[in-house]
Scaffold this motif. Structure first.
Motif, PDB file in Angstrom:
ATOM      1  N   VAL A  81       7.151  -3.415   5.288  1.00  0.00           N
ATOM      2  CA  VAL A  81       5.842  -3.219   5.892  1.00  0.00           C
ATOM      3  C   VAL A  81       5.221  -1.945   5.320  1.00  0.00           C
ATOM      4  O   VAL A  81       5.843  -0.888   5.307  1.00  0.00           O
ATOM      5  CB  VAL A  81       5.941  -3.117   7.428  1.00  0.00           C
ATOM      6  N   MET A  82       4.013  -2.064   4.826  1.00  0.00           N
ATOM      7  CA  MET A  82       3.295  -0.918   4.276  1.00  0.00           C
ATOM      8  C   MET A  82       2.714  -0.104   5.422  1.00  0.00           C
ATOM      9  O   MET A  82       2.333  -0.655   6.458  1.00  0.00           O
ATOM     10  CB  MET A  82       2.174  -1.393   3.355  1.00  0.00           C
ATOM     11  N   THR A  83       2.631   1.205   5.235  1.00  0.00           N
ATOM     12  CA  THR A  83       1.945   2.023   6.230  1.00  0.00           C
ATOM     13  C   THR A  83       0.472   1.648   6.218  1.00  0.00           C
ATOM     14  O   THR A  83      -0.033   1.084   5.236  1.00  0.00           O
ATOM     15  CB  THR A  83       2.085   3.523   5.915  1.00  0.00           C
ATOM     16  N   THR A 116      -7.890  -3.652   6.749  1.00  0.00           N
ATOM     17  CA  THR A 116      -8.626  -2.407   6.968  1.00  0.00           C
ATOM     18  C   THR A 116      -8.648  -2.047   8.453  1.00  0.00           C
ATOM     19  O   THR A 116      -8.604  -0.869   8.810  1.00  0.00           O
ATOM     20  CB  THR A 116     -10.056  -2.533   6.417  1.00  0.00           C
ATOM     21  N   ALA A 117      -8.672  -3.061   9.318  1.00  0.00           N
ATOM     22  CA  ALA A 117      -8.687  -2.842  10.764  1.00  0.00           C
ATOM     23  C   ALA A 117      -7.288  -2.608  11.339  1.00  0.00           C
ATOM     24  O   ALA A 117      -7.143  -2.376  12.535  1.00  0.00           O
ATOM     25  CB  ALA A 117      -9.343  -4.023  11.465  1.00  0.00           C
ATOM     26  N   GLY A 118      -6.248  -2.707  10.493  1.00  0.00           N
ATOM     27  CA  GLY A 118      -4.898  -2.400  10.964  1.00  0.00           C
ATOM     28  C   GLY A 118      -3.901  -3.537  10.961  1.00  0.00           C
ATOM     29  O   GLY A 118      -2.776  -3.366  11.436  1.00  0.00           O
ATOM     30  N   ALA A 119      -4.259  -4.714  10.428  1.00  0.00           N
ATOM     31  CA  ALA A 119      -3.300  -5.812  10.358  1.00  0.00           C
ATOM     32  C   ALA A 119      -2.143  -5.425   9.449  1.00  0.00           C
ATOM     33  O   ALA A 119      -2.305  -4.684   8.483  1.00  0.00           O
ATOM     34  CB  ALA A 119      -3.967  -7.082   9.837  1.00  0.00           C
ATOM     35  N   GLU A 120      -0.963  -5.927   9.759  1.00  0.00           N
ATOM     36  CA  GLU A 120       0.234  -5.592   8.993  1.00  0.00           C
ATOM     37  C   GLU A 120       0.200  -6.234   7.607  1.00  0.00           C
ATOM     38  O   GLU A 120      -0.142  -7.400   7.459  1.00  0.00           O
ATOM     39  CB  GLU A 120       1.468  -6.088   9.747  1.00  0.00           C
ATOM     40  N   LEU A 121       0.591  -5.449   6.599  1.00  0.00           N
ATOM     41  CA  LEU A 121       0.694  -5.929   5.226  1.00  0.00           C
ATOM     42  C   LEU A 121       2.071  -5.567   4.708  1.00  0.00           C
ATOM     43  O   LEU A 121       2.490  -4.417   4.791  1.00  0.00           O
ATOM     44  CB  LEU A 121      -0.386  -5.298   4.339  1.00  0.00           C
ATOM     45  N   GLN A 122       2.776  -6.570   4.190  1.00  0.00           N
ATOM     46  CA  GLN A 122       4.093  -6.349   3.601  1.00  0.00           C
ATOM     47  C   GLN A 122       3.962  -6.323   2.085  1.00  0.00           C
ATOM     48  O   GLN A 122       3.151  -7.055   1.518  1.00  0.00           O
ATOM     49  CB  GLN A 122       5.054  -7.471   3.974  1.00  0.00           C
ATOM     50  N   ASP A 123       4.801  -5.494   1.436  1.00  0.00           N
ATOM     51  CA  ASP A 123       4.831  -5.534  -0.018  1.00  0.00           C
ATOM     52  C   ASP A 123       5.640  -6.758  -0.445  1.00  0.00           C
ATOM     53  O   ASP A 123       6.152  -7.505   0.396  1.00  0.00           O
ATOM     54  CB  ASP A 123       5.376  -4.225  -0.605  1.00  0.00           C
ATOM     55  N   ALA A 124       5.759  -6.981  -1.741  1.00  0.00           N
ATOM     56  CA  ALA A 124       6.424  -8.180  -2.240  1.00  0.00           C
ATOM     57  C   ALA A 124       7.901  -8.234  -1.863  1.00  0.00           C
ATOM     58  O   ALA A 124       8.499  -9.306  -1.855  1.00  0.00           O
ATOM     59  CB  ALA A 124       6.264  -8.274  -3.749  1.00  0.00           C
TER      60      ALA A 124
END
Length: 68
Positions: A54-56, A42-50
């Motif tokens: 990298v997700m926006t 929520t604070a902006g850490a990077e999240l990758q899909d499976a």
């Protein structure tokens, strides 16, 4: 940085891997790592899909909004 992982049995996203610590995080509201994951994304850490894309920030926050 975090990455979604699909459960091999249900084929649903049920585990997030913290790539910095290489640990699985169950989608359990009582789990402190899970709470920290939600807060970090929520604070902006990077999240990758499976697939490793990298997700926006908007897509990652929307995903967080669907979790328990």
């Amino acid at each position: 940085m975090y990455k979604q992982i699909k459960d091999q049995y249900s084929n649903m996203f049920c585990v997030i891997v913290n790539l910095n610590g290489n640990s699985n995080i169950p989608f359990d509201p009582a789990n402190t790592d899970y709470a920290e994951f939600k807060k970090a994304v929520t604070a902006g850490a990077e999240l990758q899909d499976a697939s490793g894309n990298v997700m926006t920030a908007q897509a990652a926050k929307a995903f967080i909004g669907t979790l328990p």
